[in-house]
Write a protein that holds these residues in place. Structure first.
Motif, PDB file in Angstrom:
ATOM      1  N   VAL A  28      53.142  -3.535  20.454  1.00  0.00           N
ATOM      2  CA  VAL A  28      54.515  -3.175  20.061  1.00  0.00           C
ATOM      3  C   VAL A  28      54.735  -3.135  18.851  1.00  0.00           C
ATOM      4  N   ALA A  29      54.227  -4.010  17.975  1.00  0.00           N
ATOM      5  CA  ALA A  29      54.534  -3.788  16.527  1.00  0.00           C
ATOM      6  C   ALA A  29      54.362  -2.455  15.869  1.00  0.00           C
ATOM      7  N   LYS A  30      53.033  -2.116  16.271  1.00  0.00           N
ATOM      8  CA  LYS A  30      52.617  -0.755  15.779  1.00  0.00           C
ATOM      9  C   LYS A  30      53.524   0.381  16.084  1.00  0.00           C
ATOM     10  N   GLU A  31      54.051   0.265  17.507  1.00  0.00           N
ATOM     11  CA  GLU A  31      55.009   1.318  17.701  1.00  0.00           C
ATOM     12  C   GLU A  31      56.354   1.386  17.024  1.00  0.00           C
ATOM     13  N   ARG A  32      56.891  -0.110  16.812  1.00  0.00           N
ATOM     14  CA  ARG A  32      58.095  -0.195  16.275  1.00  0.00           C
ATOM     15  C   ARG A  32      58.060   0.134  14.734  1.00  0.00           C
ATOM     16  N   LEU A  33      56.600   0.054  13.878  1.00  0.00           N
ATOM     17  CA  LEU A  33      56.419   0.206  12.635  1.00  0.00           C
ATOM     18  C   LEU A  33      56.783   1.831  12.494  1.00  0.00           C
ATOM     19  N   LYS A  34      55.931   2.480  13.535  1.00  0.00           N
ATOM     20  CA  LYS A  34      56.227   3.933  13.523  1.00  0.00           C
ATOM     21  C   LYS A  34      57.793   4.375  13.564  1.00  0.00           C
ATOM     22  N   MET A  35      58.321   3.764  14.325  1.00  0.00           N
ATOM     23  CA  MET A  35      59.737   4.395  14.512  1.00  0.00           C
ATOM     24  C   MET A  35      60.674   3.743  13.074  1.00  0.00           C
ATOM     25  N   ALA A  36      60.387   2.804  12.708  1.00  0.00           N
ATOM     26  CA  ALA A  36      60.911   2.308  11.527  1.00  0.00           C
ATOM     27  C   ALA A  36      60.694   3.493  10.085  1.00  0.00           C
ATOM     28  N   MET A  37      59.352   3.783  10.064  1.00  0.00           N
ATOM     29  CA  MET A  37      58.883   4.606   9.113  1.00  0.00           C
ATOM     30  C   MET A  37      59.639   5.818   9.144  1.00  0.00           C
ATOM     31  N   ALA A  38      59.755   6.465  10.886  1.00  0.00           N
ATOM     32  CA  ALA A  38      60.424   7.619  10.986  1.00  0.00           C
ATOM     33  C   ALA A  38      61.819   7.606  10.374  1.00  0.00           C
ATOM     34  N   TYR A  39      62.642   6.463  10.816  1.00  0.00           N
ATOM     35  CA  TYR A  39      64.018   6.228  10.326  1.00  0.00           C
ATOM     36  C   TYR A  39      64.211   6.221   8.631  1.00  0.00           C
ATOM     37  N   ALA A  40      63.110   5.639   8.091  1.00  0.00           N
ATOM     38  CA  ALA A  40      63.443   5.463   6.664  1.00  0.00           C
ATOM     39  C   ALA A  40      63.233   6.676   6.159  1.00  0.00           C
ATOM     40  N   ASP A  41      62.375   7.646   6.479  1.00  0.00           N
ATOM     41  CA  ASP A  41      62.307   9.049   6.067  1.00  0.00           C
ATOM     42  C   ASP A  41      63.738   9.859   6.133  1.00  0.00           C
ATOM     43  N   ARG A  42      64.343   9.536   7.252  1.00  0.00           N
ATOM     44  CA  ARG A  42      65.684  10.188   7.408  1.00  0.00           C
ATOM     45  C   ARG A  42      66.729   9.694   6.427  1.00  0.00           C
ATOM     46  N   ALA A  43      66.624   8.218   6.537  1.00  0.00           N
ATOM     47  CA  ALA A  43      67.575   7.523   5.785  1.00  0.00           C
ATOM     48  C   ALA A  43      67.396   7.257   4.187  1.00  0.00           C
ATOM     49  N   ASN A  44      66.064   7.718   3.725  1.00  0.00           N
ATOM     50  CA  ASN A  44      65.825   7.675   2.425  1.00  0.00           C
ATOM     51  C   ASN A  44      65.729   6.077   1.943  1.00  0.00           C
ATOM     52  N   GLU A  45      65.140   5.337   3.005  1.00  0.00           N
ATOM     53  CA  GLU A  45      64.860   3.784   2.805  1.00  0.00           C
ATOM     54  C   GLU A  45      63.524   3.603   2.699  1.00  0.00           C
ATOM     55  N   TYR A  46      63.447   2.121   2.575  1.00  0.00           N
ATOM     56  CA  TYR A  46      62.085   1.736   2.570  1.00  0.00           C
ATOM     57  C   TYR A  46      61.824   0.778   3.829  1.00  0.00           C
ATOM     58  N   VAL A  47      60.488   0.534   4.444  1.00  0.00           N
ATOM     59  CA  VAL A  47      60.041  -0.303   5.331  1.00  0.00           C
ATOM     60  C   VAL A  47      58.916  -1.252   4.584  1.00  0.00           C
ATOM     61  N   ALA A  48      59.368  -2.765   4.438  1.00  0.00           N
ATOM     62  CA  ALA A  48      58.467  -3.737   4.166  1.00  0.00           C
ATOM     63  C   ALA A  48      57.632  -4.226   5.247  1.00  0.00           C
ATOM     64  N   LEU A  49      56.475  -4.097   5.340  1.00  0.00           N
ATOM     65  CA  LEU A  49      55.299  -4.794   6.136  1.00  0.00           C
ATOM     66  C   LEU A  49      54.741  -5.957   5.546  1.00  0.00           C
ATOM     67  N   LEU A  50      55.009  -7.286   6.128  1.00  0.00           N
ATOM     68  CA  LEU A  50      54.318  -8.524   5.780  1.00  0.00           C
ATOM     69  C   LEU A  50      53.275  -8.816   6.672  1.00  0.00           C
ATOM     70  N   PHE A  51      52.073  -9.032   6.122  1.00  0.00           N
ATOM     71  CA  PHE A  51      50.949  -9.675   6.878  1.00  0.00           C
ATOM     72  C   PHE A  51      51.026 -10.823   6.425  1.00  0.00           C
ATOM     73  N   LEU A  52      50.733 -12.016   7.549  1.00  0.00           N
ATOM     74  CA  LEU A  52      50.806 -13.348   7.269  1.00  0.00           C
ATOM     75  C   LEU A  52      49.882 -14.148   8.148  1.00  0.00           C
ATOM     76  N   ASP A  53      49.037 -15.128   7.315  1.00  0.00           N
ATOM     77  CA  ASP A  53      48.084 -15.901   7.699  1.00  0.00           C
ATOM     78  C   ASP A  53      48.482 -17.429   7.457  1.00  0.00           C
ATOM     79  N   LEU A  54      48.420 -18.188   8.268  1.00  0.00           N
ATOM     80  CA  LEU A  54      48.639 -19.594   7.845  1.00  0.00           C
ATOM     81  C   LEU A  54      47.148 -20.341   7.394  1.00  0.00           C
ATOM     82  N   ASP A  55      47.511 -21.174   6.174  1.00  0.00           N
ATOM     83  CA  ASP A  55      46.482 -21.585   5.240  1.00  0.00           C
ATOM     84  C   ASP A  55      45.647 -22.700   6.044  1.00  0.00           C
ATOM     85  N   SER A  56      46.097 -23.564   6.559  1.00  0.00           N
ATOM     86  CA  SER A  56      45.156 -24.617   7.027  1.00  0.00           C
ATOM     87  C   SER A  56      45.366 -24.912   8.646  1.00  0.00           C
ATOM     88  N   PHE A  57      45.819 -23.761   9.256  1.00  0.00           N
ATOM     89  CA  PHE A  57      45.809 -24.102  10.637  1.00  0.00           C
ATOM     90  C   PHE A  57      44.710 -24.543  11.374  1.00  0.00           C
TER      91      PHE A  57
END
Length: 695
Positions: free
Chosen positions: A272-301
């Protein structure tokens, strides 16, 4: 086989509908067979088949591929990533009709939810005969039966239909107005249109809609019917049944949810995240905006998961998910990628500075202790950030850039966020090149060991040596461990390299004895990966056996992180090796975790004081105080201490004054090749040669 989490498993186990989860098999790209991986109890009741899990359907029902090819075609199409399909089929091999809804949970797999509709099919056939309306109503006891006299506009309902609609047959009136008042407002117009279209097109009725009971409860209904016409083609009568299908709908919805969400945190999954990222990127192209992708990993889990158990780890992940959601807007997405990794998509970004604020908010939110079942758990997060379209123009590259940035944040100590830069890609390419060369280095004999003397501070006698790895690369020349060990750990090569170090160090120590040197302890550093992926105990025993070295002369150096993050795996291995007489030291003591509880659990012989404290102790009172405290604590626990990184005579005197046991560092000797180390020891044994420690 556990297909679903407990609560969902309970729903599936008690469904009236049958359910089967299977893996599709293909030959030459065509579906040829499938293996049952799970069936619920209703499966056996509805099909009469038992003991099918783990077996091919062609073995369970011989000849089904030939008798029912449509079943294989649809299952194969969906399993290959097709959209969910709902269909009705008469399975010749079983002699029964089924209504089947099939989904694709992952590639080459399918989930089929079905109900036996043989009786319904018979009922539909009988509905074509107007003179059998009474017998139809009798056969469908428990379902609601209705009859519509079209020219007169009158409706007749069975008592069961009134009850299905939550109405009292003694007071309610069967009419279209009553029916409309029961049908869900969002489904009302469509349900009417379906009825009229079936009459117009002379086709049997199938209508699916929601109803709202007087209590407010919403339920699903399937309606089936057929129309009788006069000789002029004018509709005269429609007769049919209504069946409550709420239970089936709920099960289908739950399976659909699980196909797109993480079962633990209920967050969208990576698909789902990948599909939403594709849609967000397509919208950003039309609106001349940015999309920020954050990758998180817990340090001491992992440390928390290992020490407190997986249940506590799961509860922590749920709390982390809640905090991440609280940091975001409704237009943003947070997804669990698996394990302790999360992905966040920030949309409608016009100013990159806003991303900095969001990332800082996330880091701060997770840094606060989590109160879970009486435990105050502290977990921090490393965040890598990539920006579309600045850093990448496609989803795969953008995710890779965010992942690269995350590893840089983690490499700097974690609990921080880092934006991707091209320099990171350069470092990544360089690391990949080193990784490829390392694979050839071991087989090509490019590794060697150098040995740094460890000296008794009181007597000046050489007690042993620390074996230090060196790589003589044909392309790069002499490469020190800081430049390649972390890469070897990342790709798992540290395990065979570590095995070679053990074998070579033990072999060399035995050769020194044979050459007339006194018994010297040989110290070897261990990686956490050797506990996690290798068979460390077997490797150590083989190295000692092949060399003939006494176990008491081998000292294995552990880091504090190993004792925390690999606690359970490490403890058993350390105790087993300790029982053979092997000694253990903690390397770089004082730079790791603040908790010293592991000193009680692990049979440690020696603490090696980190050189970062030793080198500055003559000029920095705080470093001196730390060194003094470590020595006093070790003496109280009956442990020996070794000071690393000694560079001046003043440091030696300072350590002697405070009763440190052993010393190691460039002031005494740099790491030496094996033969040079032998000469160093022989020279130190000569009384005419001044000793740096004593002089």
């Amino acid at each position: 086989m556990a297909l679903l989490p407990h609560e969902v498993g309970t729903i599936v186990e008690h469904m009236f509908n049958g359910m089967a989860y299977g893996k599709m098999l293909f030959e030459n790209g065509q579906p040829s067979d499938f293996i049952y991986l799970y069936t619920n109890p209703a499966f056996e009741t509805l099909t009469g088949l038992s003991g099918v899990v783990g077996r091919r359907v062609s073995d369970v029902i011989p000849g089904i591929r030939e008798s029912d090819p449509l079943l294989f075609d649809i299952f194969g199409r969906v399993a290959r990533g097709g959209k969910p399909e709902k269909f009705e089929i008469h399975v010749e091999a079983l002699g029964a009709w089924f209504s089947i809804t099939v989904y694709n949970p992952k590639l080459d797999h399918f989930v089929a939810v079905f109900e036996a509709i043989t009786e319904r099919k018979l009922a539909e056939r009988n509905l074509l005969r107007a003179n059998e309306r009474l017998s139809l109503a009798q056969r469908t006891a428990g379902a609601g039966v209705w009859d519509w006299d079209i020219p007169n506009g009158t409706l007749t309902w069975s008592d069961e239909l009134f009850h299905l609609f939550g109405l009292d047959p003694a007071t309610a009136i069967a009419s279209f107005d009553t029916w409309r008042s029961v049908v869900h407002p969002e489904d009302r117009q469509r349900a009417e249109d379906v009825i009229l279209a079936c009459i117009r097109d002379h086709v049997p009725l199938f209508n699916e809609y929601r109803i709202v009971l007087p209590t407010g409860e919403v339920r699903w209904v399937d309606a089936f019917g057929d129309t009788a016409y006069d000789t002029g083609g004018n509709a005269q009568r429609m007769t049919g049944i209504c069946i409550d299908t709420t239970a089936r709908k709920q099960a289908e919805a739950q399976i659909e949810f699980l196909a797109h969400h993480d079962h633990l945190t209920r967050l969208p999954n990576r698909f789902v995240a990948k599909e939403r990222l594709k849609m967000a990127m397509a919208y950003a192209d039309r609106a001349n905006e940015y999309v920020a992708l954050l990758f998180l990993d817990l340090d001491s889990f992992k440390a928390i998961n290992d020490s407190l158990g997986h249940n506590m780890g799961d509860l922590l992940l749920v709390e982390v998910s809640r905090r991440l959601q609280a940091c975001l807007r409704e237009t943003d997405t947070v997804s669990r990628q698996g394990g302790d990794e999360f992905l966040i998509i920030l949309t409608h970004i016009q100013d990159i500075d806003a991303v900095t604020g969001s990332a800082a908010k996330i880091v701060d939110a997770l840094a606060a202790p989590c109160e879970i079942e009486g435990h105050a758990l502290e977990v921090t997060v490393s965040v890598g950030i990539a920006i579309y379209p600045s850093d990448a123009q496609d989803t795969e590259t953008l995710m890779q850039q965010a992942d690269t940035a995350m590893y840089h944040a983690k490499g700097r100590g974690g609990n921080d966020y880092t934006f991707f830069s091209e320099q990171m890609n350069v470092a990544r390419v360089a690391a990949l090149a080193i990784r490829a060369e390392l694979r050839q280095a071991l087989a090509g004999g490019e590794f060697a060991l150098h040995y740094q003397p460890q000296i008794d501070l009181v007597s000046g006698r050489v007690l042993g040596a620390e074996a230090l790895l060196r790589w003589h690369s044909p392309k790069r020349g002499l490469v020190l461990p800081d430049e390649f060990v972390f890469i070897a750990e990342d790709c798992g090569l540290i395990v065979p390299i570590g095995d070679w170090v053990l074998q070579e160090a033990c072999r060399q120590a035995a050769l020194w004895q044979q050459a007339g040197l006194p018994e010297l302890t040989i110290a070897v550093n261990l990686s956490a990966m050797q506990f996690r992926r290798g068979n460390l105990q077997q490797s150590v025993v083989q190295a000692l056996s092949a060399s003939g070295l006494a176990p008491a002369l081998l000292e294995l150096e552990l880091t504090e992180s190993i004792l925390i993050t690999e606690a359970e795996a490490a403890l058993e291995t350390v105790r087993n090796l300790r029982s053979l007489g092997i000694r253990f030291a903690i390397d770089d003591f004082g730079t790791g975790y603040s908790s010293l509880a592991y000193l009680k659990r692990f049979p440690i012989d020696k603490l090696k004081i980190a050189q970062t404290f030793v080198q500055d102790m003559d000029t920095n009172p705080e470093d001196a105080a730390i060194v003094h405290a470590i020595i006093q604590m070790a003496r109280a626990l009956g442990l020996r201490t070794v000071a690393e990184g000694i560079e001046t005579a003043d440091t030696v005197e300072h350590l002697l004054l405070h009763h440190c046991d052993e010393a190691q560092g460039r002031f005494l000797s740099s790491p030496l090749p094996a033969d040079a180390f032998r000469h160093y020891v022989l020279a130190a044994m000569q009384p005419s040669v001044p000793n740096k420690v004593l002089t």
